[in-house]
Write an enzyme that holds these catalytic residues in place. Sequence first.
Site, PDB file in Angstrom:
ATOM      1  N   LYS B  78       0.850  -1.193   0.000  1.00 37.81           N
ATOM      2  CA  LYS B  78       0.000   0.000   0.000  1.00 37.81           C
ATOM      3  C   LYS B  78       0.885   1.241   0.000  1.00 37.81           C
ATOM      4  O   LYS B  78       1.874   1.292   0.737  1.00 37.81           O
ATOM      5  CB  LYS B  78      -0.911  -0.006   1.235  1.00 37.81           C
ATOM      6  CG  LYS B  78      -1.935   1.140   1.267  1.00 37.81           C
ATOM      7  CD  LYS B  78      -2.870   1.041   2.481  1.00 37.81           C
ATOM      8  CE  LYS B  78      -3.966   2.100   2.455  1.00 37.81           C
ATOM      9  NZ  LYS B  78      -4.870   2.021   3.627  1.00 37.81           N
ATOM     10  N   SER B 158      -9.984   2.271   2.543  1.00 40.61           N
ATOM     11  CA  SER B 158      -9.056   3.029   1.737  1.00 40.61           C
ATOM     12  C   SER B 158      -8.049   2.178   0.984  1.00 40.61           C
ATOM     13  O   SER B 158      -7.485   2.624  -0.010  1.00 40.61           O
ATOM     14  CB  SER B 158      -8.274   4.018   2.618  1.00 40.61           C
ATOM     15  OG  SER B 158      -7.444   3.306   3.533  1.00 40.61           O
ATOM     16  N   SER B 182     -10.498   0.040   6.760  1.00 41.91           N
ATOM     17  CA  SER B 182      -9.855   0.167   5.452  1.00 41.91           C
ATOM     18  C   SER B 182      -9.182  -1.094   4.934  1.00 41.91           C
ATOM     19  O   SER B 182      -8.685  -1.103   3.811  1.00 41.91           O
ATOM     20  CB  SER B 182      -8.814   1.293   5.474  1.00 41.91           C
ATOM     21  OG  SER B 182      -9.480   2.535   5.481  1.00 41.91           O
TER      22      SER B 182
END
Lengths: 483, 494, 95
Positions: B78, B158, B182
Amino acid sequence: MSNLIQGKTGEWEIVIGLEVHAQVIAKSKLFSGSATTFGSDANTQVSLVDAAMPGMLPVINEYCIEQAVRTGLGLGAKINLTSVFERKNYFYADLPQGYQISQQEIPIVGEGEIEIELPDGTSRNIGIERLHMEQDAGKSIHDKHPTRSYIDLNRSGNCLMEIVSKPDMRSADEAMAYVAKLRAIVRALETCDGNMDEGSMRCDVNVSVRKIGDELGTRREVKNVNSIRSVGQAVDYEARDQIRMIEAGEKVTQQTMLFNADDSTTRPMRSKEDAHDYRYFPDPDLLPLVISQQYVDAINENLPELPDAKKHRFMQEYGMKLYDASIIAGDKPRAEYFERVAKGRDPKLSVTWVTTELMGALNKLALSIDKSPVSSEQLGELIDLISDNTISGRIAKDVFAEMLDTGKSASNIVEEKGLKQVTDTGALETLVDEVIAENPDVVANYQSGKDKLFGFFVGQVMKKTQGKANPAIVNELLKKKIG
Amino acid sequence: MNDLTKLTLKQALDGMNSKEFTSQDITKSHIDAMAEFKGLNAYITETPELAMEQAKASDERRAKGEVGLLEGAPIAMKDLFCTQGVRTTAASNILNNFVPEYTSTVAQNMFDQGMVMLGKTNLDEFAMGSANITSNFGNVINPWKRNSDDKDLVPGGSSGGSSAAVSARIALAATGTDTGGSIRQPAAFTGITGIKPTYGRCSRWGVVAFASSLDQPGSFARTVEDNAIMLQAMAGYDAKDSTSINKPVPNYMAAMTGDIRGLKVGVPKEYRMDGMSDEIAKIWQDGVDWLKDAGAEIVDISLPHTKYALASYYVIAPAECSSNLARYDGVRYGLRVEGDNLDDMYEKTRAAGFGDEVKRRILIGTYVLSAGFYDAYYNKARKVRKLIHQDFVNAYQKCDVILTPTAPSGAFAIGENNDDPITMYLNDVFTVPASMAGMPGISIPAGLSNDGLPLGLQLLGRPFDEETIFKTAGVMEKAANFIAEPSMVFEKAA
Amino acid sequence: MSIDKETVAKIAKLARIKVEDNELEKLSVELSETMSWIEQLSEVDTDGVEPLTSVVDMDLYKRADEVTDGGIRDKIVANSPESAEGFFVVNKIVE
Ligand SMILES: [Mg+2]
Ligand SMILES: [Zn+2]
């Protein structure tokens, strides 16, 4: 001594509170492992944490906690076993995180009290409101470029203790004495070096004025006050300016002022005062700081002797006067110097030679005691030479002057210049006889009752020995010869 | 081997162990697949050359008998984890060109275990969002399509780039961070498994902060076991993070015994909300039945402050973010827009650097912390948070794990659900309470919606009891037998 | 809770985010909606409840006072939009 100021409309009282930022003596920063040394090249003592790189986190320095607790104990203050680090949020070029990690609601140290000595020989107590730990900011340098400011983060993240007094001071003298005493305490504790010119101790001075018995007036905070003398000047200027304003019908507004050391005045820091809203909240990157009573007790047990205790002991043990005692005890290097000299020596001689001769000389040379050309060992040897009658006290002063100049030892100087006291009675008797023979008129006058002339004969013998004759023996011989 | 991207992480590790293929083989397959699925926009920065170098180095290590937990496995990171020498953007314009000089602890732990990093995955800007539609680098597209239309769907947020990448088989596994859901919510939206461990289990050092008291790194993979391997590599104490816990990391793989007889599974009544769709209710019931069949005992529990979790989250997270994001000021790194003076530079930089959602949250956070409002909002929210935490503590007196749906719906189309911020916030209604309490949670795919989209079930556990979560999730995964593949991948295979 | 345009302007200033006048209205509406929704928290009885400080139940780790970092100026200024002689450079700050 009255502290009141006479204005056009009557007498005014000054109310002063001080916030002192003292940089903690520690090898590394409060929340990072970079060094704290003063004066290094720009941004060389900066870690990723200090530069607030994305994802960086604070980790607290154990020794800074210990230093804050030690200082709190030295201020006779309450230690809070649980304290909380909070973020003080504001934007500034030298504040990389966009917030300063500080303590707001629950500081590590609560209320305390210290004793200050005033020039008139009195002393009084000043309350401490709190002491909290916080990060220092970096430095902005404005003179490297005509239109740009340069930012150096070396100082950023150093551990500061913000020591806040109660508004207990009433004159410039008191404010100066407070800072001096605070400095003496942190130096004795070795928690801050107290070097105001390097910024290790910085004062914000809060000043307001009021008529006796009135409520507290509106205060102005003077920042950037970086010497004890400036503290006094800032108070005086602010007090006079505020009284002038009020008496002219103007209103004093709460404002941050900047001290200008060049002309000892203050001016508003910003043209338009921003509404500060620091949005304090507990730093979620840190847990509450919890310490144990045993931890505090252990620090307390190893606390060094503090200036006030030392002052009283010097008066007791060495017969120092209050003034001398506070001067010597209030400064760690001086106190240590003195105690090295006095160890195993005549207390009275030691006090006189340190407080009068040495301090007088250093004042003239504008030197601090750690820069003294005469070391404590050297001064001790000089006192030894007086005590064992090798030289007289008079000669000792000359020897001392020579020591200051050359850094040579007392015995060397005495040896080289042949300043040893003449104590040989036979040799001195010959000289006494010579003097009597050379001055028959004076002998006659003396013997007719002009007792004061005795000194003349002593002086003549001294002259023949370049001052080296032992005065006691000369006196004795003269008494025997001319009555 | 034809399609190495179809393997699970475990299968891939085994295949390399038994010399069926090399890390370079499987890395190359993934790089090819990444090119093919570029349209998903799952990656912000792809690092194929670096990945091939790392794969080569891994193969050399393996030849010498040095085999880490993730040895040679191509994995996605990420883009919130700082990686030395590889641009790290947090999907924000303000970090558009930021190349860190350091690697986050979690990423380093993974490199130390032999990971091959394929690139940095897309996300909502600064991890603020539930649909991956706030990225400065564009929306991420869910590899799944619904039956009813052909619209592009969101991958959840997210960590939407990570979830899409793992779902689309363009990474064997991926890292994520979970602040209010998320990881779990995007895992549910993309038909994969994702775990948010206990707050303090994985180091936050080097992870771009959103809300420090909530942020927690975790992982995505296609099986529970793969997540156990991932977490094994990622987790651990880190003295550089004062909120990291100094506890040994248990053996998560060993915890997956398949035996949950006697386990008490709590079903919280407050999660049965008004308007819950039948399909979500059904999948939840399926989960209950699977666990009961496997010998677990179902207990009714109550988490009475659930209703207020979202509102208190939307005070605390913005408050922390308003402060955490103050460092993006154009002075030391990132975007700078010149101004007439320092304040003007700050204001222009931050206006140009942050997107709308981030600005909204900074403003809300600034407001709730400002003078006069602190007690009414921020402190109130912290008190409510205490009550939420206490709810979980009480519940775990009665049960060992808690079973809930992961999200109130399956994935929605880009453009849907964003009429106002609050509708979007409601996506996190089932995930936020555990985040507020710092408790660990996993989402596993449990079935398909009527419209053909994956739906997830969430298992929550006691603090630092990820072992029970893995064990239970493993049992549930077997029972659910979720074998559907996203249409894109399916079509490709066909 | 309604956040009027002046308040939006004030907090935007505090947060150092430039907001153009024509954006104030929209933000005022959005933020007001969010705050009214948050207002539901007032329904919760929190009398006598201590605010939660941390979900992590442990003592704060304290590191030893050692110099372990720094001396990396090149890395520190590597990403800087403007630097000179190892300093970060910004608009002239006038005090
Ligand atoms: Mg202050
Ligand atoms: Zn301060």
